[in-house]
Design a protein around this motif. Structure first.
Motif, mmCIF file in Angstrom:
data_model
loop_
_atom_site.group_PDB
_atom_site.id
_atom_site.type_symbol
_atom_site.label_atom_id
_atom_site.label_comp_id
_atom_site.label_asym_id
_atom_site.label_seq_id
_atom_site.Cartn_x
_atom_site.Cartn_y
_atom_site.Cartn_z
ATOM 1 N N ALA A 176 0.863 -1.197 0.035
ATOM 2 C CA ALA A 176 -0.071 0.221 -0.038
ATOM 3 C C ALA A 176 0.726 1.299 -0.062
ATOM 4 N N THR A 177 1.825 1.222 0.603
ATOM 5 C CA THR A 177 2.745 2.474 0.865
ATOM 6 C C THR A 177 3.982 2.274 -0.168
ATOM 7 N N GLY A 178 4.356 1.088 -0.562
ATOM 8 C CA GLY A 178 5.682 0.897 -1.633
ATOM 9 C C GLY A 178 6.812 1.196 -0.410
ATOM 10 N N LYS A 179 6.813 0.919 0.862
ATOM 11 C CA LYS A 179 7.904 0.809 1.538
ATOM 12 C C LYS A 179 8.358 -0.579 1.870
ATOM 13 N N ASN A 180 9.916 -0.661 2.079
ATOM 14 C CA ASN A 180 10.351 -1.854 2.447
ATOM 15 C C ASN A 180 10.778 -1.526 4.131
ATOM 16 N N CYS A 181 10.958 -2.755 4.794
ATOM 17 C CA CYS A 181 11.414 -2.339 6.142
ATOM 18 C C CYS A 181 12.197 -3.744 6.525
ATOM 19 N N VAL A 182 13.124 -3.230 7.498
ATOM 20 C CA VAL A 182 14.358 -4.496 7.701
ATOM 21 C C VAL A 182 14.121 -4.457 9.181
ATOM 22 N N TYR A 219 21.427 -4.401 21.748
ATOM 23 C CA TYR A 219 19.879 -4.633 22.021
ATOM 24 C C TYR A 219 19.885 -6.052 22.543
ATOM 25 N N THR A 220 18.714 -6.321 23.498
ATOM 26 C CA THR A 220 18.439 -7.495 23.765
ATOM 27 C C THR A 220 17.541 -8.530 23.072
ATOM 28 N N THR A 221 16.756 -7.842 22.329
ATOM 29 C CA THR A 221 15.792 -8.708 21.372
ATOM 30 C C THR A 221 15.954 -8.593 19.743
ATOM 31 N N TYR A 222 15.824 -7.240 19.538
ATOM 32 C CA TYR A 222 15.867 -6.779 17.906
ATOM 33 C C TYR A 222 16.209 -5.394 17.654
ATOM 34 N N ALA A 223 16.980 -5.417 16.382
ATOM 35 C CA ALA A 223 17.265 -3.963 15.888
ATOM 36 C C ALA A 223 16.457 -3.787 14.666
ATOM 37 N N GLY A 224 16.271 -2.487 14.505
ATOM 38 C CA GLY A 224 15.333 -1.775 13.711
ATOM 39 C C GLY A 224 14.005 -1.359 14.403
ATOM 40 N N PRO A 225 12.932 -1.263 13.816
ATOM 41 C CA PRO A 225 12.913 -1.358 12.264
ATOM 42 C C PRO A 225 13.495 -0.165 11.589
ATOM 43 N N VAL A 226 13.779 -0.469 10.422
ATOM 44 C CA VAL A 226 14.356 0.731 9.628
ATOM 45 C C VAL A 226 13.328 0.670 8.040
ATOM 46 N N HIS A 227 12.960 1.785 7.830
ATOM 47 C CA HIS A 227 12.089 1.909 6.645
ATOM 48 C C HIS A 227 12.621 2.714 5.378
ATOM 49 N N LEU A 228 12.287 2.234 4.254
ATOM 50 C CA LEU A 228 12.867 2.998 3.226
ATOM 51 C C LEU A 228 11.793 2.797 1.964
ATOM 52 N N ASP A 229 11.345 3.849 1.257
ATOM 53 C CA ASP A 229 10.699 3.619 -0.009
ATOM 54 C C ASP A 229 11.571 3.492 -1.092
ATOM 55 N N ALA A 230 11.361 2.194 -1.371
ATOM 56 C CA ALA A 230 12.273 1.727 -2.636
ATOM 57 C C ALA A 230 11.560 0.992 -3.919
ATOM 58 N N ARG A 231 10.130 1.713 -3.760
ATOM 59 C CA ARG A 231 9.431 1.283 -4.940
ATOM 60 C C ARG A 231 10.116 1.329 -6.281
ATOM 61 N N THR A 234 18.336 -7.439 -4.216
ATOM 62 C CA THR A 234 17.162 -8.151 -4.176
ATOM 63 C C THR A 234 15.889 -7.666 -4.201
ATOM 64 N N ASN A 235 14.947 -8.437 -4.311
ATOM 65 C CA ASN A 235 13.550 -7.878 -4.397
ATOM 66 C C ASN A 235 13.337 -6.627 -5.178
ATOM 67 N N CYS A 236 13.710 -6.758 -6.666
ATOM 68 C CA CYS A 236 13.577 -5.595 -7.360
ATOM 69 C C CYS A 236 12.123 -5.345 -7.957
ATOM 70 N N GLY A 237 11.735 -4.052 -7.757
ATOM 71 C CA GLY A 237 10.378 -3.746 -8.368
ATOM 72 C C GLY A 237 10.534 -3.379 -9.653
ATOM 73 N N SER A 238 9.536 -3.365 -10.231
ATOM 74 C CA SER A 238 9.032 -2.794 -11.464
ATOM 75 C C SER A 238 9.154 -1.455 -11.863
ATOM 76 N N PRO A 239 10.135 -0.883 -12.411
ATOM 77 C CA PRO A 239 10.191 0.665 -12.519
ATOM 78 C C PRO A 239 8.955 1.269 -12.930
ATOM 79 N N ALA A 240 8.028 0.684 -13.743
ATOM 80 C CA ALA A 240 6.745 1.121 -13.892
ATOM 81 C C ALA A 240 5.725 1.229 -13.007
ATOM 82 N N ALA A 241 6.192 0.749 -11.778
ATOM 83 C CA ALA A 241 5.365 1.031 -10.517
ATOM 84 C C ALA A 241 5.516 2.403 -9.987
ATOM 85 N N ASN A 242 6.582 3.247 -10.447
ATOM 86 C CA ASN A 242 6.817 4.493 -10.069
ATOM 87 C C ASN A 242 6.183 5.464 -11.261
#
Length: 159
Positions: A79-85, A117-129, A149-157
């Motif tokens: 919905a937002t076109g954002k990735n997160c790690v 950290y004791t449990t997790y690092a992140g989240p980090v978000h980036l619009d990589a549509r 990896t996980n390359c999106g279609s340039p047409a999506a932009n």
């Protein structure tokens, strides 16, 4: 439409092959050395599960196991076109150095969360549509992730 049919036919063949392999699996496991089975079980147990830290609407699209320490997850929100790690430890405990990093090459952009950290690092978000992403996680000196990896279609932009 033709591509979908071909994919379905290939999928059916893969499914049939996988089902045949599952039917044979008990015999194969019985013949497998006990030490190898124990190693495979330990690796499976070492994988952490995604904790939902990226927020609502994100689904896991890729992951990489960080030795026995945990797993780094790449998620995407269509919905937002954002990735997160997010990097998640298998067994939370004493704070250790951890990193969650996400970026793309052109223009060079990287977002990183690093600290103890004791449990997790992140989240980090980036619009990589429409772009390939490079992502990684680190737990106590062990690193895992993937480049481009996980390359999106340039047409999506295009609007």
């Amino acid at each position: 439409m033709t591509n979908i049919r071909r994919a379905s036919a290939i999928g059916a063949a893969v499914t049939a092959t996988a089902c045949a392999a599952v039917a044979l699996a008990p015999a194969a496991v019985a013949a497998e050395p006990t030490a190898h089975r124990a190693t495979a079980a330990a690796k499976a147990a070492a994988a952490a599960t995604y904790n939902g830290a990226c927020g609502g609407g994100y689904s896991v699209v890729n992951s990489a196991q960080i030795g026995a320490q945990g797993t780094v997850f790449l998620t995407y929100n269509s919905a937002t076109g954002k990735n997160c790690v997010v990097t998640v430890r298998t067994k939370p405990g004493k704070a250790v150095h951890m990193t969650a990093s996400l970026g793309f090459a052109s223009p060079t952009t990287t977002v990183t969360d690093t600290g103890y950290y004791t449990t997790y690092a992140g989240p980090v978000h980036l619009d990589a549509r429409g772009l390939c992403v490079t992502w990684r996680g680190e737990i106590a000196g062990e690193v895992a992730g993937k480049n481009g990896t996980n390359c999106g279609s340039p047409a999506a932009n295009r609007h």
